[in-house]
Write a protein that holds these residues in place. Sequence first.
Motif, PDB file in Angstrom:
ATOM      1  N   VAL A  46       0.818  -1.214   0.000  1.00 15.59           N
ATOM      2  CA  VAL A  46       0.000   0.000   0.000  1.00 15.59           C
ATOM      3  C   VAL A  46       0.854   1.267   0.000  1.00 15.59           C
ATOM      4  N   PHE A  47       2.130   1.150   0.405  1.00  9.75           N
ATOM      5  CA  PHE A  47       3.029   2.308   0.361  1.00  9.75           C
ATOM      6  C   PHE A  47       4.390   1.822  -0.139  1.00  9.75           C
ATOM      7  N   LEU A 197       0.137  11.785   4.884  1.00 12.64           N
ATOM      8  CA  LEU A 197       0.103  11.031   3.634  1.00 12.64           C
ATOM      9  C   LEU A 197      -0.911   9.896   3.719  1.00 12.64           C
ATOM     10  N   PRO A 198      -1.870   9.835   2.811  1.00 11.52           N
ATOM     11  CA  PRO A 198      -2.854   8.739   2.816  1.00 11.52           C
ATOM     12  C   PRO A 198      -2.192   7.363   2.749  1.00 11.52           C
ATOM     13  N   GLU A 199      -1.104   7.239   1.960  1.00 10.78           N
ATOM     14  CA  GLU A 199      -0.429   5.952   1.834  1.00 10.78           C
ATOM     15  C   GLU A 199       0.170   5.497   3.161  1.00 10.78           C
ATOM     16  N   MET A 200       0.705   6.460   3.919  1.00  8.01           N
ATOM     17  CA  MET A 200       1.296   6.114   5.210  1.00  8.01           C
ATOM     18  C   MET A 200       0.214   5.695   6.191  1.00  8.01           C
ATOM     19  N   ALA A 204       0.328   1.973   8.078  1.00 12.20           N
ATOM     20  CA  ALA A 204       0.552   1.898   9.521  1.00 12.20           C
ATOM     21  C   ALA A 204      -0.079   0.677  10.191  1.00 12.20           C
ATOM     22  N   PRO A 205      -1.324   0.267   9.827  1.00 10.62           N
ATOM     23  CA  PRO A 205      -1.936  -0.879  10.514  1.00 10.62           C
ATOM     24  C   PRO A 205      -1.157  -2.177  10.387  1.00 10.62           C
ATOM     25  N   ARG A 254       7.510  11.330  -0.390  1.00 14.49           N
ATOM     26  CA  ARG A 254       7.675   9.876  -0.378  1.00 14.49           C
ATOM     27  C   ARG A 254       8.620   9.420   0.722  1.00 14.49           C
ATOM     28  N   SER A 255       9.373  10.335   1.296  1.00 13.49           N
ATOM     29  CA  SER A 255      10.237   9.967   2.432  1.00 13.49           C
ATOM     30  C   SER A 255       9.427   9.724   3.697  1.00 13.49           C
ATOM     31  N   ALA A 256       8.156  10.179   3.705  1.00 13.64           N
ATOM     32  CA  ALA A 256       7.169   9.815   4.729  1.00 13.64           C
ATOM     33  C   ALA A 256       7.451  10.344   6.123  1.00 13.64           C
ATOM     34  N   CYS A 257       8.630  10.868   6.348  1.00 12.79           N
ATOM     35  CA  CYS A 257       9.044  11.329   7.682  1.00 12.79           C
ATOM     36  C   CYS A 257       9.342  12.817   7.649  1.00 12.79           C
ATOM     37  N   TYR A 258       8.842  13.522   8.660  1.00 17.58           N
ATOM     38  CA  TYR A 258       9.313  14.880   8.898  1.00 17.58           C
ATOM     39  C   TYR A 258      10.529  14.808   9.818  1.00 17.58           C
ATOM     40  N   ALA A 259      11.435  15.763   9.636  1.00 17.70           N
ATOM     41  CA  ALA A 259      12.673  15.748  10.412  1.00 17.70           C
ATOM     42  C   ALA A 259      13.004  17.151  10.876  1.00 17.70           C
ATOM     43  N   ALA A 260      13.757  17.217  11.962  1.00 15.54           N
ATOM     44  CA  ALA A 260      14.192  18.520  12.479  1.00 15.54           C
ATOM     45  C   ALA A 260      15.405  18.333  13.378  1.00 15.54           C
TER      46      ALA A 260
END
Length: 265
Positions: A46-47, A197-200, A204-205, A254-260
């Motif tokens: 799905v992703f 993101l809808p794909e993420m 997740a499940p 597409r990296s699906a992650c926020y970072a800081a």
Amino acid sequence: MDELPNWASPEIDWRQPSVARIYDYALGGAHNFEADRQAQDEALKVFPYLNDAARANRGFLHRAVRFCLDQGIRQFLDLGSGVPTVGNVHEVAQEVDPESHVVYVDHDLVAVAHARTILANNPRAVVLHEDIRAPHQILTHPETLQLIDFEQPVAVLMVGMLHYVDDSAEPMKLLREYQDCMTPGSYLIASHLTSDLPEMRSAAPFFDDSRNPMTLRSKTEIEALLADYELVDPGVVFTVQWRPETPPPANPERSACYAAVARRG
């Protein structure tokens, strides 16, 4: 049926997916079992960019650690460090300065067992078998205090970890407890899978049966978690957008992650 290799503790339940081992599999590592591979493979349906997201997250970690080294940081506390693979924090840090100190923390026995093996001859790096949701146990641990002087600036890493801290564990309170141990001039390095993101959200499940189901959060929610820190430019962005060394891809989401990276003022 998988057989336990010599680096794995007999206490490991190889039949239940593990977050650390799933991540290792996504990075192309060998420290995972069939249950981990099945969970990741189902999520990929799905992703399909999850493996790319894992590699982008690792790339962010490398850049963020080097940034902290440029700021004079020489001690690192890596929370939820996972199964060590090529490009660990201690490898990046000690390549710049062999005197750099690193404390890894994870509650996954595979991650800890393997880390202890590769760190056996490294007196400036250690791994603790602890839960990041118990900061007092980590911050007062004798091995932590042997390597980290909290009166000096430190980098605390929560890379790909906060989405495994659900709301009932009060992630904001948890961040403040770690912040309290950080002297001004210290840094927090964090990345977080997003619900934007809808794909993420669909993927997740597939991790709900692992030891650590995910709590995805929006960019706004992630920024709120970091409100007590001074964000380093460019703030909260996708991992591939945080100070990239080459032009980021056309689809950074597409990296699906926020970072800081954030400074303790």
